[in-house]
Design a protein around this motif. Sequence first.
Motif, PDB file in Angstrom:
ATOM      1  N   ILE A  39       0.854  -1.204   0.000  1.00  0.00           N
ATOM      2  CA  ILE A  39       0.000   0.000   0.000  1.00  0.00           C
ATOM      3  C   ILE A  39       0.881   1.243   0.000  1.00  0.00           C
ATOM      4  O   ILE A  39       0.618   2.213  -0.730  1.00  0.00           O
ATOM      5  CB  ILE A  39      -0.932   0.000   1.224  1.00  0.00           C
ATOM      6  N   GLY A  40       1.946   1.217   0.804  1.00  0.00           N
ATOM      7  CA  GLY A  40       2.860   2.366   0.862  1.00  0.00           C
ATOM      8  C   GLY A  40       3.531   2.640  -0.468  1.00  0.00           C
ATOM      9  O   GLY A  40       3.634   3.794  -0.903  1.00  0.00           O
ATOM     10  N   ILE A  41       3.988   1.581  -1.152  1.00  0.00           N
ATOM     11  CA  ILE A  41       4.618   1.735  -2.469  1.00  0.00           C
ATOM     12  C   ILE A  41       3.630   2.337  -3.466  1.00  0.00           C
ATOM     13  O   ILE A  41       3.966   3.240  -4.232  1.00  0.00           O
ATOM     14  CB  ILE A  41       5.126   0.371  -2.986  1.00  0.00           C
ATOM     15  N   THR A  42       2.405   1.829  -3.436  1.00  0.00           N
ATOM     16  CA  THR A  42       1.372   2.312  -4.357  1.00  0.00           C
ATOM     17  C   THR A  42       1.098   3.792  -4.143  1.00  0.00           C
ATOM     18  O   THR A  42       0.968   4.568  -5.107  1.00  0.00           O
ATOM     19  CB  THR A  42       0.071   1.514  -4.163  1.00  0.00           C
ATOM     20  N   MET A  43       1.033   4.212  -2.888  1.00  0.00           N
ATOM     21  CA  MET A  43       0.782   5.625  -2.586  1.00  0.00           C
ATOM     22  C   MET A  43       1.955   6.492  -3.017  1.00  0.00           C
ATOM     23  O   MET A  43       1.781   7.579  -3.579  1.00  0.00           O
ATOM     24  CB  MET A  43       0.512   5.796  -1.087  1.00  0.00           C
ATOM     25  N   LYS A  74       3.125  15.237  -2.929  1.00  0.00           N
ATOM     26  CA  LYS A  74       3.923  15.274  -1.696  1.00  0.00           C
ATOM     27  C   LYS A  74       3.190  14.571  -0.559  1.00  0.00           C
ATOM     28  O   LYS A  74       3.791  13.819   0.218  1.00  0.00           O
ATOM     29  CB  LYS A  74       4.234  16.723  -1.306  1.00  0.00           C
ATOM     30  N   LYS A  75       1.889  14.807  -0.460  1.00  0.00           N
ATOM     31  CA  LYS A  75       1.103  14.174   0.599  1.00  0.00           C
ATOM     32  C   LYS A  75       1.098  12.655   0.438  1.00  0.00           C
ATOM     33  O   LYS A  75       1.232  11.918   1.415  1.00  0.00           O
ATOM     34  CB  LYS A  75      -0.326  14.725   0.588  1.00  0.00           C
ATOM     35  N   PHE A  76       0.952  12.194  -0.803  1.00  0.00           N
ATOM     36  CA  PHE A  76       0.948  10.756  -1.052  1.00  0.00           C
ATOM     37  C   PHE A  76       2.319  10.144  -0.772  1.00  0.00           C
ATOM     38  O   PHE A  76       2.418   9.038  -0.235  1.00  0.00           O
ATOM     39  CB  PHE A  76       0.528  10.471  -2.500  1.00  0.00           C
ATOM     40  N   GLY A  88       2.831   7.390   2.022  1.00  0.00           N
ATOM     41  CA  GLY A  88       3.399   6.104   1.616  1.00  0.00           C
ATOM     42  C   GLY A  88       4.686   5.802   2.356  1.00  0.00           C
ATOM     43  O   GLY A  88       4.950   4.655   2.741  1.00  0.00           O
ATOM     44  N   LEU A  89       5.503   6.843   2.576  1.00  0.00           N
ATOM     45  CA  LEU A  89       6.759   6.689   3.319  1.00  0.00           C
ATOM     46  C   LEU A  89       6.494   6.173   4.733  1.00  0.00           C
ATOM     47  O   LEU A  89       7.171   5.259   5.216  1.00  0.00           O
ATOM     48  CB  LEU A  89       7.473   8.037   3.372  1.00  0.00           C
ATOM     49  N   ALA A 107       6.645   1.783   8.636  1.00  0.00           N
ATOM     50  CA  ALA A 107       5.885   0.939   9.561  1.00  0.00           C
ATOM     51  C   ALA A 107       6.059  -0.530   9.201  1.00  0.00           C
ATOM     52  O   ALA A 107       6.255  -1.388  10.085  1.00  0.00           O
ATOM     53  CB  ALA A 107       4.406   1.319   9.523  1.00  0.00           C
ATOM     54  N   GLY A 108       6.008  -0.834   7.911  1.00  0.00           N
ATOM     55  CA  GLY A 108       6.216  -2.210   7.466  1.00  0.00           C
ATOM     56  C   GLY A 108       7.620  -2.697   7.796  1.00  0.00           C
ATOM     57  O   GLY A 108       7.809  -3.853   8.201  1.00  0.00           O
TER      58      GLY A 108
END
Length: 288
Positions: free
Chosen positions: A131-135, A266-268, A272-273, A278-279
Motif C-alpha cells: 500500500i505504501g509503495i502504491t501511494m 507530496k502528501k501521497f 506512503g513513506l 511501519a512495514g
Amino acid sequence: MTLSGVLLALAPALGWGLQALCMQLVGGKFTQKVTGMVFTVLLVGIIVAFIKPPHITSSLIIGSILCGVFWSVGMILQVKSYDLVGVSMTMPISTGEQLFGTALVGAIFLHEWTDPTQWVLGIAALIIIIIGITMTAYHENKGPAGTNVKKGMIILLISSIGFIGYASFPAAFHLNGWDVILPQAIAMFVTTLILVATQHDKEMFATPTWKNMLTGAFFEVGNLGILFSNAINGVAVGFTFSQLNVVISTLGGLWILHESKTSKEKKFIIAGLILVVAGAIMIGITKR
C-alpha cells in the motif's frame, strides 16, 4: 539500549540516507556517479582486509561475486531512476520493494519465519508495504512526466531485484559480514566498470567521478555501520533502525533537492513513506 547503541544503530540510516542526497548534490552523469562510488568501496574493502583479513573459501568467492554483480545492476538502475522520478519517489519505492522481496526470500527460502506469529506479522507488514509503495508512486502528470514515471517504475523494479539478490546471497551462502567486504568490493568495482564501459562515456573519469567518491564514503558508513550495529544491538534493532535511511533521503529529496512535486503528490509520498517505515519496523520485529 545505551546512547552509544542508539547512535550506532542510526549510523546506517544516516550513511545510506545521505548517500542519495550527496550524489545528486555533487552531480555528474550516472556513469560518473556510480564509478566514483565503487572507487571508495574498493578502497575501504582493501583497508578492512588489512585490519580483518578474510577467511577465503569457495562459498565466499561465489557468494561475493553474486553480491557484487547484483548490487552493481541495482545501484546503476537506481541512480538512473533519480533522474527520471527524483530521489523522493525513488527511495521509498525502492526500499519498499527491497523489503518485500528480501522478506519473502528470507521466509520462504531461508526459513527465517518459523512460527505463526512471525508469519502473521510478516504478511501484514508486506501488505502495508505494498500500500505504501502504491501511494508513493502516485503522480498527477499525464504528459512526458507521466511517461518518465512509468519508465522509472520499470527500472526501479529491476533495480530492486538486484538489491534483493545483494541482500540475500550472504545469508544463502552463510557468509561472514567482515569476510565478504573485500571480495564483494572487488566484484562491485569490476562489474560496475564493465557495465559503465558499455555506455562509451569519454568523461567517465572526469572531475564529477572523483567528487562522487564522497557518495561512496556515505555508502560505506551505512555498510560498515550495519555490521557493528547488528553485532552490538542485534539484527532486529540493527535492521529496523537502518531502514530509517528512507526517511532521510525522501524528505531530503523534497526539501533539500527541491524536487518538483505537486502538493497532492507530496502528501501521497509522505503517507506512503510512513507506511513503508511501519512495514519495515514490523519486519524487524520478526527478526528475533
